[in-house]
Design an enzyme around this catalytic site. Structure first.
Site, PDB file in Angstrom:
ATOM      1  N   SER A 122       0.848  -1.187   0.000  1.00  0.00           N
ATOM      2  CA  SER A 122       0.000   0.000   0.000  1.00  0.00           C
ATOM      3  C   SER A 122       0.884   1.237   0.000  1.00  0.00           C
ATOM      4  O   SER A 122       2.035   1.208   0.462  1.00  0.00           O
ATOM      5  CB  SER A 122      -0.892   0.015   1.245  1.00  0.00           C
ATOM      6  OG  SER A 122      -1.575   1.239   1.389  1.00  0.00           O
ATOM      7  N   TYR A 156      -2.155  -0.326  10.649  1.00  0.00           N
ATOM      8  CA  TYR A 156      -2.273  -0.752   9.256  1.00  0.00           C
ATOM      9  C   TYR A 156      -1.015  -0.388   8.481  1.00  0.00           C
ATOM     10  O   TYR A 156      -0.468  -1.207   7.736  1.00  0.00           O
ATOM     11  CB  TYR A 156      -3.499  -0.109   8.609  1.00  0.00           C
ATOM     12  CG  TYR A 156      -3.646  -0.434   7.147  1.00  0.00           C
ATOM     13  CD1 TYR A 156      -4.007  -1.715   6.736  1.00  0.00           C
ATOM     14  CD2 TYR A 156      -3.403   0.529   6.158  1.00  0.00           C
ATOM     15  CE1 TYR A 156      -4.128  -2.028   5.384  1.00  0.00           C
ATOM     16  CE2 TYR A 156      -3.523   0.228   4.819  1.00  0.00           C
ATOM     17  CZ  TYR A 156      -3.894  -1.058   4.430  1.00  0.00           C
ATOM     18  OH  TYR A 156      -4.004  -1.364   3.097  1.00  0.00           O
TER      19      TYR A 156
END
Length: 264
Positions: free
Chosen positions: A144, A157
């Site tokens: 990501s 995250y």
């Protein structure tokens, strides 16, 4: 179409919807046999039927919960018995929960690391010997932009995606002499059910809606890069430019971007 995929076996985690499902359809359209891994048996079967009906390709759907790492070796043994080999592994499964660092529950912390990091590594560990022996293969890890530029309310995250990038970069060097390609994919926010869990209130999606990537576009980039030496896929370009700027001028980016970063 990617002609390099004809006759290849492509294992995709998190394949019951979203990006994983799109990748599976495109791989089948290119002549590959997708192996679909996810927790939801009903959704897996539905995706397999759609691919079979649309592409006339025999899909292999297998229920697999990446948080139960003790079951992963038997899953990959089943895949090898059914297919005879694994050419490409797409580690796509993952999830996030947006919360400030002091408010993240222990269950969410453990869950994100279990699926996003440990599950990914466990799956990869199963294919490494096969690919090294064949001196061919491709491992694609969906990380990501959050793994490059951490922002408020995504501390855990982002930490999982930092871990994925570190693992991927090391793995790439280890496997280079065996003809095995390793690619990191770093998308920004995508139009998937990811935000059903990460942002149940909908405020983040509302604030960044016009910047959200389509899964079709991301999947096309990934499938086009399969069985090539592509090191990274970064989308969108402007967000990756921000990540690069952060590497060079972290203090400046944090000051200038503070207001935008808190829009979760």
């Amino acid at each position: 179409m990617n002609e390099r995929l004809k006759g290849k076996t492509v294992v995709i985690t998190g394949a019951s919807g979203g990006l994983g499902e799109k990748i599976a359809h495109l791989c089948a359209a290119s002549g590959a046999r997708p192996v679909l891994l996810a927790r939801n048996q009903e959704k897996l079967a539905q995706v397999a039927r759609q691919i079979g009906d649309g592409q006339h390709v025999d899909c292999l759907p297998i229920v697999c919960d990446l948080s139960r790492q003790e079951e992963i070796p038997s899953v990959f043994q089943e895949i090898l018995q059914e297919t005879g080999g694994i050419d490409i592994l797409v580690n796509n499964a993952g999830y996030g929960v947006f919360a400030e660092a002091g408010e993240v529950s222990l269950a969410d912390l453990q869950g994100m690391f279990s699926v996003n990091v440990v599950g990914l590594i466990a799956c990869t560990t199963e294919v490494i010997p096969v690919m090294k022996e064949r001196r061919s293969g491709h491992i694609i890890n969906i990380a990501s932009q959050a793994g490059k530029l951490a922002t408020p309310k995504s501390s855990v995250y982002s930490a999982t995606k930092h871990a994925v990038l570190g693992y991927t970069n090391s793995l790439r060097m280890e496997l280079a002499d065996f003809g095995v390609f390793v690619t990191a994919v770093n998308p920004g926010p995508m139009a998937t059910n990811f935000f059903d869990i990460a942002d149940p209130g909908g405020s983040y999606v509302e604030n960044v809606g016009r910047f959200i990537l389509s899964t079709d576009k991301v999947a096309q980039k990934i499938v086009a890069a399969m069985m090539t030496r592509r090191r990274e896929i970064n989308m969108p370009g402007w967000m990756n430019a921000g990540s690069l700027a952060y590497t060079l001028f972290p203090g400046l980016v944090e000051r200038l971007g503070k207001k935008a970063f808190f829009k979760k």
